[in-house]
Design an enzyme around this catalytic site. Sequence first.
Site, short mmCIF file in Angstrom:
data_model
loop_
_atom_site.label_atom_id
_atom_site.label_comp_id
_atom_site.label_asym_id
_atom_site.label_seq_id
_atom_site.Cartn_x
_atom_site.Cartn_y
_atom_site.Cartn_z
N LYS A 11 0.81 -1.23 0.00
CA LYS A 11 0.00 0.00 0.00
C LYS A 11 0.85 1.29 0.00
CE LYS A 11 -3.93 -2.16 2.33
NZ LYS A 11 -4.87 -2.05 3.46
N TYR A 51 -12.69 -2.12 -3.33
CA TYR A 51 -13.13 -2.20 -1.93
C TYR A 51 -14.64 -2.08 -1.77
CZ TYR A 51 -8.41 -2.17 0.13
OH TYR A 51 -7.15 -2.51 0.53
N ASN A 114 -1.92 0.18 6.91
CA ASN A 114 -1.38 -1.06 7.46
C ASN A 114 -0.49 -1.83 6.46
OD1 ASN A 114 -3.41 -1.90 5.78
ND2 ASN A 114 -4.52 -3.12 7.29
N HIS A 117 -2.35 -5.42 1.76
CA HIS A 117 -3.64 -6.08 1.66
C HIS A 117 -3.39 -7.51 1.19
CE1 HIS A 117 -7.71 -7.15 0.34
NE2 HIS A 117 -7.12 -7.61 -0.75
N GLU A 128 -9.71 -11.05 -7.26
CA GLU A 128 -8.81 -9.90 -7.10
C GLU A 128 -7.64 -9.98 -8.08
OE1 GLU A 128 -9.91 -9.01 -2.41
OE2 GLU A 128 -7.92 -9.78 -2.87
P1 CMP Z 1 -7.38 -4.44 3.93
O1 CMP Z 1 -6.91 -5.78 4.34
O2 CMP Z 1 -6.84 -3.87 2.66
O3 CMP Z 1 -8.98 -4.43 3.85
C1 CMP Z 1 -9.75 -3.30 4.05
C2 CMP Z 1 -8.94 -2.13 4.53
O4 CMP Z 1 -9.69 -1.13 5.17
C3 CMP Z 1 -7.97 -2.59 5.62
O5 CMP Z 1 -6.98 -3.40 5.09
C4 CMP Z 1 -7.53 -1.26 6.17
O6 CMP Z 1 -6.58 -0.59 5.34
C5 CMP Z 1 -8.85 -0.52 6.14
N1 CMP Z 1 -9.56 -0.58 7.43
C6 CMP Z 1 -10.09 -1.65 8.04
N2 CMP Z 1 -10.69 -1.33 9.20
C7 CMP Z 1 -10.53 0.01 9.31
C8 CMP Z 1 -10.92 0.94 10.30
N3 CMP Z 1 -11.62 0.57 11.39
N4 CMP Z 1 -10.59 2.23 10.09
C9 CMP Z 1 -9.92 2.61 8.99
N5 CMP Z 1 -9.51 1.76 8.01
C10 CMP Z 1 -9.80 0.48 8.19
#
Ligand code: CMP
Length: 140
Positions: A11, A51, A114, A117, A128
């Site tokens: 990311k 998403y 984070n 993904h 995906e």
């Molecule tokens: P990902 O595994 O890419 O799937 C959905 C994404 O949404 C997740 O990683 C985070 O980047 C984001 N995400 C999930 N929960 C939250 C949250 N509570 N607040 C903000 N972003 C979130």
Amino acid sequence: MPKQRTFSIIKPDATARSITGKINSKFEEQGLRVVAQKRLRMSRLQAREFYIIHKDRPFYEELVEYMVSGPVVVQVLEGENAVAKNREIMGATDPAKADAGTIRREFGENIERNSVHGSDSPENAEAEIRFFFSGTEIVG
Ligand code: CMP
């Protein structure tokens, strides 16, 4: 067990810090091969569609803006039990709750930023992968 493929995104928070190599080392050291990879800038439309499952969540708009804020590296990872293996290597969504040694614990900044993904099921992995790659771009 036969080889399986999963989809991964490095990311914008990670590309901004030039840690794509460190993240790929985690995959490779733990048995996942990078069989396709490209760096790109997602369009808003792509991020929204990718998403779409989260469209009713309060963080959806912010997530879309974050995912288009910088380059990402989209990848196909291959190995035994690749979907589950990758989720193990990534760690929990929230870096604060991820196990020591996982990508998100080591590199993630917060629950949104984070670093990676990964697909959550073999069915989603297939969809995906198809979203970003054509068959000829994947070389096992
Ligand atoms: P990902 O595994 O890419 O799937 C959905 C994404 O949404 C997740 O990683 C985070 O980047 C984001 N995400 C999930 N929960 C939250 C949250 N509570 N607040 C903000 N972003 C979130």
